[in-house]
Design an enzyme around this catalytic site. Structure first.
Site, mmCIF file in Angstrom:
data_model
loop_
_atom_site.group_PDB
_atom_site.id
_atom_site.type_symbol
_atom_site.label_atom_id
_atom_site.label_comp_id
_atom_site.label_asym_id
_atom_site.label_seq_id
_atom_site.Cartn_x
_atom_site.Cartn_y
_atom_site.Cartn_z
ATOM 1 N N GLU A 1 -4.137 7.330 -4.950
ATOM 2 C CA GLU A 1 -4.272 6.694 -6.225
ATOM 3 C C GLU A 1 -5.483 7.017 -6.857
ATOM 4 O O GLU A 1 -6.672 6.910 -6.140
ATOM 5 C CB GLU A 1 -4.546 5.115 -5.792
ATOM 6 C CG GLU A 1 -3.124 4.382 -5.677
ATOM 7 C CD GLU A 1 -2.997 2.902 -5.071
ATOM 8 O OE1 GLU A 1 -4.332 2.172 -5.416
ATOM 9 O OE2 GLU A 1 -2.363 2.429 -4.512
ATOM 10 N N HIS B 1 -2.030 0.114 -9.523
ATOM 11 C CA HIS B 1 -2.640 -1.042 -8.646
ATOM 12 C C HIS B 1 -2.656 -2.178 -9.467
ATOM 13 O O HIS B 1 -3.984 -2.507 -9.310
ATOM 14 C CB HIS B 1 -3.639 -0.315 -7.809
ATOM 15 C CG HIS B 1 -3.716 -1.087 -6.516
ATOM 16 N ND1 HIS B 1 -3.776 -0.657 -5.327
ATOM 17 C CD2 HIS B 1 -3.737 -2.509 -6.150
ATOM 18 C CE1 HIS B 1 -4.156 -1.579 -4.238
ATOM 19 N NE2 HIS B 1 -4.101 -2.587 -4.776
ATOM 20 N N ARG C 1 0.956 -1.092 0.058
ATOM 21 C CA ARG C 1 -0.082 -0.050 0.047
ATOM 22 C C ARG C 1 0.918 1.305 0.127
ATOM 23 O O ARG C 1 1.965 1.137 0.414
ATOM 24 C CB ARG C 1 -0.789 0.157 1.173
ATOM 25 C CG ARG C 1 -1.944 -1.000 1.335
ATOM 26 C CD ARG C 1 -3.162 -0.466 0.122
ATOM 27 N NE ARG C 1 -4.191 -1.541 0.253
ATOM 28 C CZ ARG C 1 -4.385 -2.667 -0.441
ATOM 29 N NH1 ARG C 1 -3.407 -2.863 -1.393
ATOM 30 N NH2 ARG C 1 -5.470 -3.171 -0.271
HETATM 31 O O1 LIG Z 1 -4.572 -4.771 -3.484
HETATM 32 C C1 LIG Z 1 -4.768 -5.901 -3.463
HETATM 33 C C2 LIG Z 1 -5.569 -6.498 -2.339
HETATM 34 O O2 LIG Z 1 -5.843 -5.949 -1.416
HETATM 35 O O3 LIG Z 1 -5.649 -7.792 -2.597
#
Ligand SMILES: O=CC(=O)O
Length: 328
Positions: free
Chosen positions: A273, A292, A244
């Site tokens: 993001e 992401h 993150r």
């Molecule tokens: O970001 C991806 C997840 O949380 O699986």
């Protein structure tokens, strides 16, 4: 909006930027009557009473007190991924609602994303792609020299199921592997991927050519990588973040990249993001950013939906949830 006898499942929307994928709809419709946020908002009272489950697709819809109050029969919220940092777990639990994530579905594809970023950064793929498609395809070899991956050291911070799959991939690329984790993995697991445990993050940071961050975001891991940690890294090292954005102190990272404290960064996650279009990270040549991408592959995203359905059906049938998440 009929619904028949199937339980009602609320989703943000179908298709579009923040919606579940069209290709998942037939499967979901076998088990649920699907209702979108738009339909819910058009007739809050009547629809609200019928909704028993929510499928959160990449953090949407936003779960707040007002929404929870308008869904008196809600039993379960299933999340389309593993990270639950976007949810107020205590608030949801205070409404007697269960929560589940999808840990099984995500690990291979997220590990692929980490490895893809590592390789892309090492071999400067974005820069050389831009040369290849530019009007002048001439280049000086010195300007495109990359980092040799075989024999380089990768430091993995967070050796859960994703970190472990990163290690499996890195082993195949002949890398030396160090890892840091709250708890040490078993000796046979370490041997399987030839990984060496670093009790202290500092020693991993000092030795690694590539540092990959794979921890969940918690109060303990917020800004885990700050100015001090970046300064411990080699000036040639690359930071890869697939966890993150908030796990890294982004201002400190910008400064470190601008002043040569570290060599490069490859980030699948940022804070926020997407980044504002004038953000300094978007202007640096030694940075690769993906939006992401983590788990986003055809098979993983379908498996995420299967895992969510499994959890929702368990909750609605009063059975233990295979991937229940409890507030800590
Ligand atoms: O970001 C991806 C997840 O949380 O699986």
């Amino acid at each position: 909006m009929e619904g028949g006898k199937l339980p009602w499942l609320l989703v943000n929307e179908i298709g579009g930027i923040r919606g579940i994928l069209h290709s998942h709809v037939p499967f979901l419709k076998k088990h649920f009557h699907l209702i979108t946020m738009k339909e819910f908002l058009e007739d809050k009272k009547a629809v609200g009473k019928k909704v028993q489950a929510i499928y959160l697709w990449w953090h949407k819809p936003v779960i707040d007190k007002e929404l929870l109050q308008s869904l008196p029969n809600l039993k379960v919220i299933a999340n389309s991924g593993v990270g639950m940092d976007h949810l107020d777990l205590k608030l949801v639990a205070s409404f007697g609602v269960k929560m589940a994530n999808a840990p099984r579905a995500v690990s291979s594809s997220t590990a692929d994303t980490g490895m893809a970023l590592l390789l892309a950064s090492a071999r400067r793929l974005v820069e050389v792609h831009n040369i290849s498609i530019s009007s002048s395809t001439e280049y000086c070899e010195a300007d495109i020299l990359g980092v040799k991956v075989a024999g380089a050291t990768l430091g993995i911070i967070g050796m859960g199921s994703i970190g472990y799959k990163v290690a499996l991939r890195a082993k195949a690329f002949e890398m030396n592997i160090l890892y840091h984790n709250r708890t040490r993995r078993k000796a046979q697991e370490e041997q399987a991927v030839s990984a060496t445990y670093c009790k202290r993050i500092d020693s991993l940071l000092q030795q690694a050519d590539f540092v990959m961050v794979v921890v969940s975001l918690t109060p303990q891991t917020h800004k885990l990588i700050g100015k001090r940690e970046l300064e411990l890294m080699k000036p040639t090292a690359t930071l890869i973040n697939i966890s993150r954005g908030a796990v890294v102190d982004q201002e400190a990272l910008v400064a470190a990249l601008q002043t040569g404290v570290i060599g490069a960064a490859a980030l699948d996650v940022t804070s926020p993001e997407p980044l504002p279009r004038d953000h300094p990270l978007l202007k640096l040549k030694n940075v690769i950013i993906t939006p992401h991408l983590g788990t986003k592959t055809d098979k993983a995203s379908y498996m995420i939906t299967e895992e969510a359905v499994e959890n929702i059906l368990a909750a609605l049938n009063g059975l233990p949830l295979p991937s229940e998440v409890l507030p800590s």
